[in-house]
Write an enzyme that holds these catalytic residues in place. Structure first.
Site, short mmCIF file in Angstrom:
data_model
loop_
_atom_site.label_atom_id
_atom_site.label_comp_id
_atom_site.label_asym_id
_atom_site.label_seq_id
_atom_site.Cartn_x
_atom_site.Cartn_y
_atom_site.Cartn_z
CE1 TYR B 38 -4.22 1.35 -0.15
CE2 TYR B 38 -3.59 2.63 1.77
CZ TYR B 38 -4.46 2.39 0.72
OH TYR B 38 -5.57 3.18 0.57
CE LYS B 93 -20.49 -20.32 -15.78
NZ LYS B 93 -21.38 -21.10 -16.65
CD GLU B 135 -23.48 -18.31 -16.22
OE1 GLU B 135 -22.41 -18.06 -16.82
OE2 GLU B 135 -23.98 -19.45 -16.18
CG ASP B 136 -28.09 -18.10 -15.56
OD1 ASP B 136 -27.80 -18.84 -16.52
OD2 ASP B 136 -28.08 -18.50 -14.38
CG ASP B 161 -26.58 -19.14 -19.83
OD1 ASP B 161 -26.75 -20.07 -19.05
OD2 ASP B 161 -26.22 -18.01 -19.46
N GLY B 195 -33.54 -20.40 -29.91
CA GLY B 195 -33.20 -19.17 -29.18
C GLY B 195 -31.71 -18.99 -29.13
CB ALA B 196 -29.57 -17.33 -26.63
CB ALA B 197 -28.84 -22.46 -25.98
CG ASN B 292 -31.26 -29.20 -17.10
OD1 ASN B 292 -31.38 -30.33 -16.68
ND2 ASN B 292 -30.08 -28.66 -17.37
CG ASN B 323 -22.86 -25.10 -20.24
OD1 ASN B 323 -23.28 -26.05 -20.92
ND2 ASN B 323 -23.41 -23.90 -20.26
#
Lengths: 397, 397
Positions: B38, B93, B135-136, B161, B195-197, B292, B323
């Site tokens: 410091y 995560k 994420e999500d 995802d 969709g996205a996945a 899921n 994943n």
């Protein structure tokens, strides 16, 4: 700074590639561990929090985790070096929180210096954090940002550069009075520097019972007839009678102001104090010369000029006014008591706790402030802060 | 989920009060330590970074530290539970990153679901981080946010995802081909969920050499005459010939689409697959039923209907498409190689690396995917990713 320290600091930072790491408190070695700490088990604490928002403190790290937020605009003595170059300081602050008070702290260096944007971003990232420590943000933005966040967030918000120094300076003043047998209410104080830190010092001292504080800044002594030219920070200090106007001054110099006063508190790099100025003060003056790295007057000179005590910001002199005496215990106490805010009275409690670490019989002119490594400090400060939170009933239910 | 897991997960989270802690990599036990980590020593690395911005990677933790950013809009199978309730997942995560790949990861749960605001905040907090793991976040925002951040930041950005599932599914398909002696280019694939996945899976499979992918979603089979009604994500897949239109379909049902196809890939909770539908596929079909917590068809039923391999998202069946096989090694490789981005070809390299962990003679119908706890995975994935970064020369100088 010695070149030896420079080189060793660079080596330390390079060898370790920084100073912080984020680790797990739970084991993840097999699929059973995984099913508890992550999917599918983790859905349960999520649902609990969804149903009862306060459960976030029960099932996550939030309650012991604070953000160290900077925009890099006023870093140490280095000035506006920006968010990237400020990261080593913020990591350093994070490890001090951890080492001194077991508070988890994480650096957030913001690539903006717009106060409204900083306020908005801190609010939006706040779900992860149980507290916000603002750091090295220039005035007046730091004051604007802190006030708004205190209003708009339900977690403790604290700008260390304003209040950390104020708390430790107050402790130093308490102990100077104890040792010299004087009373706070009898002191006439010269405050050099009326920015963010100076304002906070003045407010805390007044709350503590000090009656007379005179201001000095780059425009000279703070005087009524300059009112219109002042920033809102100084205007507030005047309007709220925190800063007093001196009588019968020869001129508006620091030299003139210091005559026949009892205490000098310096938190500006601009002011210079001479031996003659110290000699012109009332008998046995207290000198807190906290400009960094070069104090307004060197301790040996102040002592020669009959100062009763001298404190500086430096670790190589006695009586170091070091914020690390305050912020770890303050946040420890606020987090442990589930406080929703940091109040003036909590800061005052912290100041007294720091002061009374040193017993009457231990007090000396070169020992009015405990060492940063005195392990009793964080315990005493956090307890005092907690007691005040309980007294005020400002904790989360 | 068993009630035992629910209770044990709550206990684990409560006992440890969350799962992450921020600790120091350097010692701070005395004033010499303090002067290096410091003030005043820390000024040196700050000044180095100010003069040479890339030195931030040399003197701080940035280069091994990623943000796990969510808005809480699409958390696990729980939906839009918001940023606070999502924190246990993000902490989970973070510890997976640490345990599997020694990547420091920190949760940032944003109290906004406006994509422009999320983009802006992530950019403004990026100085602290060496990478961003989204994420999500629900579609289509997750795609919009990821694309913009990839363009506007010079650090790796990755939405797990979307691409994590795509990488591991690709690995599963590679190994299904190896074991069955078929070729990727000969397969006709039904993709349930666009969709996205699903989009990311389709893109990666096409890059890998797959020729025919047919889409199915809540509006039925993806067909040319529905084009105008589609979201921009699906329109892009059509415009770029990622999704193909099927010929001579009886109707636009999933049942009709699956007849005489080779592979079913499901990433939607809406679709149901029956034994009859599996039986109507070409001989020895591959079934990846990743909805899921309930797969589109249970593995035992698919096997009875003569599926050649079956994969799901669940750890209690063989061939888990998890994943965690991808993201730790992917970021490890990207950070180690100083990559400024994550490319399609890096994902492809990761997929192949995961697949070839299993030797030809080890491959079985219930072992086409390595275990998440196989320590060779992160080593192989990170090496493959690094090699690709070096080949593309997309690293920081």
């Amino acid at each position: 700074m010695e070149s030896d320290i420079k080189k060793r600091s660079l080596d330390l930072h390079e060898k370790n590639t920084g100073k912080i790491t984020v680790i797990s408190k739970v084991r993840v070695k097999n699929s059973d561990d995984l099913s508890l700490a992550y999917s599918p088990g983790v859905a349960e604490p999520c649902l609990k929090i969804k149903d009862n928002p306060n459960d976030i403190y029960k099932y996550t790290s939030k309650g012991n985790l604070i953000a160290i937020v900077t925009d890099g605009s006023a870093v140490l003595g280095l000035g506006n070096i920006g968010p990237h170059a400020s990261l080593p300081v913020m990591e350093g602050k994070a490890i001090l929180f951890k080492e001194f008070a077991d508070v988890d702290a994480f650096p957030i260096c913001l690539d903006t210096q717009d106060p409204e944007e900083i306020i908005n971003i801190v609010k939006k990232i706040s779900p992860t954090f149980g507290g916000i420590n603002l750091e090295d943000i220039s005035a007046p933005n730091c004051v604007i940002i802190e006030r708004r966040l205190k209003e708009e967030l339900d977690i403790p918000v604290f700008h260390d550069d304003q209040h950390g120094t104020a708390i430790v300076t107050s402790a130093a003043l308490i102990n100077s009075c104890r040792l010299s047998g004087r009373k706070l209410e009898d002191l006439e104080i010269v405050l050099s520097g009326t920015g963010a830190a100076g304002s906070s010092i003045a407010r805390l001292l007044k709350d503590m019972g000090v009656k007379k504080i005179y201001g000095y800044n780059i425009d000279g002594v703070v005087l009524k007839d300059k009112y219109d030219s002042y920033s809102f920070l100084i205007k507030e200090l005047i309007d709220q009678s925190i800063i007093d106007f001196p009588n019968n001054l020869d001129n508006d110099s620091l030299e003139a102001l210091m005559k026949h006063k009892d205490v000098f508190i310096g938190v500006s790099v601009k002011a210079l104090v001479t031996k003659e100025m110290v000699s012109s003060m009332n008998k046995d003056p207290f000198i807190f010369a906290m400009a960094n790295p070069d104090p307004e007057i060197m301790p040996d000179e102040a002592i020669e000029a009959k100062a009763f005590v001298v404190g500086t910001g430096r670790s190589d002199f006695p009586n170091q006014i070091n914020n690390v005496l305050a912020f770890p215990g303050l946040f420890r106490g606020a987090l442990d008591s589930k406080s929703t805010k940091i109040t003036e009275s909590m800061k005052l409690s912290a100041a007294k706790a720091i002061a009374y670490i040193i017993k009457d019989e231990e007090l000396r002119r070169d020992y009015i402030i405990p060492s940063p490594f005195d392990k009793r400090v964080v315990v005493a400060v956090s307890k005092a802060v907690k007691d005040e939170v309980y007294r005020l009933k400002i904790y989360r239910k």
